[in-house]
Design a protein around this motif. Structure first.
Motif, PDB file in Angstrom:
ATOM      1  N   UNK A   1       4.799 -60.934 -62.486  1.00  0.00           N
ATOM      2  CA  UNK A   1       6.232 -60.984 -62.763  1.00  0.00           C
ATOM      3  C   UNK A   1       6.849 -62.283 -62.258  1.00  0.00           C
ATOM      4  N   UNK A   2       6.517 -62.663 -61.027  1.00  0.00           N
ATOM      5  CA  UNK A   2       7.067 -63.894 -60.458  1.00  0.00           C
ATOM      6  C   UNK A   2       6.652 -65.106 -61.287  1.00  0.00           C
ATOM      7  N   UNK A   3       5.370 -65.194 -61.623  1.00  0.00           N
ATOM      8  CA  UNK A   3       4.887 -66.337 -62.404  1.00  0.00           C
ATOM      9  C   UNK A   3       5.531 -66.371 -63.787  1.00  0.00           C
ATOM     10  N   UNK A   4       5.620 -65.206 -64.420  1.00  0.00           N
ATOM     11  CA  UNK A   4       6.177 -65.137 -65.770  1.00  0.00           C
ATOM     12  C   UNK A   4       7.652 -65.503 -65.785  1.00  0.00           C
ATOM     13  N   UNK A   5       8.413 -64.961 -64.833  1.00  0.00           N
ATOM     14  CA  UNK A   5       9.856 -65.211 -64.801  1.00  0.00           C
ATOM     15  C   UNK A   5      10.155 -66.661 -64.447  1.00  0.00           C
ATOM     16  N   UNK A   6       9.400 -67.240 -63.524  1.00  0.00           N
ATOM     17  CA  UNK A   6       9.628 -68.638 -63.168  1.00  0.00           C
ATOM     18  C   UNK A   6       9.385 -69.562 -64.355  1.00  0.00           C
ATOM     19  N   UNK A   7       8.331 -69.307 -65.114  1.00  0.00           N
ATOM     20  CA  UNK A   7       8.049 -70.128 -66.298  1.00  0.00           C
ATOM     21  C   UNK A   7       9.145 -69.965 -67.345  1.00  0.00           C
ATOM     22  N   UNK A   8       9.515 -68.724 -67.628  1.00  0.00           N
ATOM     23  CA  UNK A   8      10.535 -68.469 -68.647  1.00  0.00           C
ATOM     24  C   UNK A   8      11.901 -68.984 -68.225  1.00  0.00           C
ATOM     25  N   UNK A   9      12.221 -68.859 -66.933  1.00  0.00           N
ATOM     26  CA  UNK A   9      13.503 -69.371 -66.434  1.00  0.00           C
ATOM     27  C   UNK A   9      13.578 -70.881 -66.579  1.00  0.00           C
ATOM     28  N   UNK A  10      12.469 -71.554 -66.296  1.00  0.00           N
ATOM     29  CA  UNK A  10      12.432 -73.012 -66.439  1.00  0.00           C
ATOM     30  C   UNK A  10      12.640 -73.424 -67.885  1.00  0.00           C
ATOM     31  N   UNK A  11      11.952 -72.755 -68.805  1.00  0.00           N
ATOM     32  CA  UNK A  11      12.093 -73.083 -70.223  1.00  0.00           C
ATOM     33  C   UNK A  11      13.501 -72.765 -70.728  1.00  0.00           C
ATOM     34  N   UNK A  12      14.045 -71.636 -70.271  1.00  0.00           N
ATOM     35  CA  UNK A  12      15.400 -71.255 -70.690  1.00  0.00           C
ATOM     36  C   UNK A  12      16.434 -72.237 -70.167  1.00  0.00           C
ATOM     37  N   UNK A  13      16.274 -72.671 -68.924  1.00  0.00           N
ATOM     38  CA  UNK A  13      17.224 -73.624 -68.339  1.00  0.00           C
ATOM     39  C   UNK A  13      17.169 -74.969 -69.068  1.00  0.00           C
ATOM     40  N   UNK A  14      15.982 -75.379 -69.468  1.00  0.00           N
ATOM     41  CA  UNK A  14      15.863 -76.626 -70.227  1.00  0.00           C
ATOM     42  C   UNK A  14      16.626 -76.538 -71.545  1.00  0.00           C
ATOM     43  N   UNK A  15      16.619 -75.367 -72.157  1.00  0.00           N
ATOM     44  CA  UNK A  15      17.322 -75.196 -73.420  1.00  0.00           C
ATOM     45  C   UNK A  15      18.830 -75.107 -73.287  1.00  0.00           C
ATOM     46  N   UNK A  16      19.304 -74.594 -72.138  1.00  0.00           N
ATOM     47  CA  UNK A  16      20.742 -74.371 -71.963  1.00  0.00           C
ATOM     48  C   UNK A  16      21.430 -75.457 -71.142  1.00  0.00           C
ATOM     49  N   UNK A  17      20.668 -76.268 -70.434  1.00  0.00           N
ATOM     50  CA  UNK A  17      21.284 -77.242 -69.530  1.00  0.00           C
ATOM     51  C   UNK A  17      22.180 -78.224 -70.268  1.00  0.00           C
TER      52      UNK A  17
END
Length: 365
Positions: free
Chosen positions: A28-44
């Motif tokens: 869960x930690x690994x998956x969420x950290x990866x997805x959060x990083x990708x999501x932040x790149x898209x929304x930043x």
């Protein structure tokens, strides 16, 4: 001698449950950290496009988005954690040793199912206390394109209300009760089902039993003439609650508040089937974590040296992902009114519970 207890020995049960929980949380930690990083790149880019926004706003976005990702991908993590746990135990011949000791397939899976119930309960509490609030704040912020938003203001976007033959659309609705404010207002004046005029206004507030529209423009459909006025009172009899209730979202309210909103909407004559499906899914969604050990159990059995361990792991993963596909489809059909709310929320759970149990029984035989 066959072990007649539902659980294996206390030591084995604790060992399996601990291994399963730790690996699920690691996934869960690994998956969420990866997805959060990708999501932040898209929304930043959208966040920083607003004047005055900076690094603190990016971290604020992360604080609102992170709980959503945790809640959404927790069942996936339980599925993958189960597969890793059982496949590793199978590879190390631990499952074979348990079977040789007279422990049945159901007894092997039982500690994982019990741990999944605890995970599901925590997921429900997490969703009701944290995720709903974060979702409401994030939706409010996104409704103003990540612009300034006064603390405590609720924002509903694109709210439609019918007043007799007329239709009223508010691009944004803020506040509540007498403090309700409408922004980007459009009033479609109709008579006998035919459009007569379109009235637009920058904002509106409750006044004189209706709404005072400011900075008004009126377009006459017949004459194509446009007239302007500083203010106009219209939509008499339309209450503020009709606008604030017009954009109720199941993911923004806890189960108690959503139940009250459904009652209010039914009293006002609004359709509520989609919200009822969302209400039931608040229970069946977190409870889906309990299904994952059952669906992934196929990876635990069969000799690892037979070369079929990878195939069994793929089958377990396929069953788990099939559940999520069917669950999302049923919920979408419930939102469209094609399925009754109870069926939309619980049918996938019941179906895959039967499928998982059937696979496990066949495996045990």
């Amino acid at each position: 001698m066959i072990n007649i207890h539902f659980f294996p020995s206390r030591r084995i049960a604790l060992y399996m449950a601990k291994t399963f929980v730790l690996r699920s949380m690691a996934v869960l930690v690994a998956l969420v950290l990866i997805l959060q990083t990708l999501d932040l790149l898209g929304e930043s880019g959208k966040i920083l496009r607003q004047a005055g926004n900076g690094d603190s706003d990016l971290w604020y976005y992360v604080s609102l988005r992170f709980p959503q990702l945790v809640a959404r991908f927790l069942p996936f993590s339980v599925l993958l954690g189960t597969l890793i746990t059982l496949a590793t135990m199978n590879q190390n011949s631990e499952i074979v040793s348990m079977k040789a000791a007279g422990i049945s397939a159901h007894q092997i899976i039982a500690p994982l199912v019990l741990a999944s119930f605890a995970i599901a309960a925590l997921a429900f509490l997490f969703s009701e206390t944290i995720v709903t609030r974060a979702t409401a704040k994030l939706n409010d912020w996104q409704a103003v394109d990540y612009g300034p938003l006064a603390p405590g203001d609720g924002v509903a976007a694109n709210a439609w209300v019918r007043a007799g033959d007329d239709l009223i659309r508010a691009g944004q609705v803020t506040g509540a009760g007498a403090g309700t404010r409408l922004h980007d207002v459009s009033l479609y004046d109709r008579a006998g089902g035919r459009l007569v005029a379109i009235v637009t206004a920058e904002r509106a507030r409750p006044a004189e039993g209706g709404w005072r529209l400011d900075e008004v423009e009126r377009f006459d459909v017949v004459t194509t003439a446009t007239t302007s006025a500083p203010s106009l009172v219209a939509a008499r009899g339309v209450t503020p609650d009709q606008f604030t209730l017009a954009d109720v979202r199941a993911d923004e309210q806890d189960i108690v508040a959503l139940s009250r909103s459904i009652d209010d909407l039914e009293a006002a004559g609004f359709p509520t089937d989609a919200l009822k499906a969302g209400l039931w899914h608040k229970i069946s969604g977190p409870l889906s974590a309990v299904l994952m050990p059952l669906l992934a159990a196929v990876a635990a059995f069969g000799l690892a040296r037979s070369g079929q361990l990878f195939v069994r792991a793929v089958i377990g993963m396929g069953l788990g992902f099939a559940y999520f596909v069917v669950d999302n489809f049923a919920l979408a059909m419930g939102n469209l009114g094609a399925y009754p709310p109870l069926l939309a929320a619980w049918a996938p759970f019941a179906l895959f519970l039967l499928i998982g149990e059937t696979v496990l029984i066949r495996t045990e035989e």
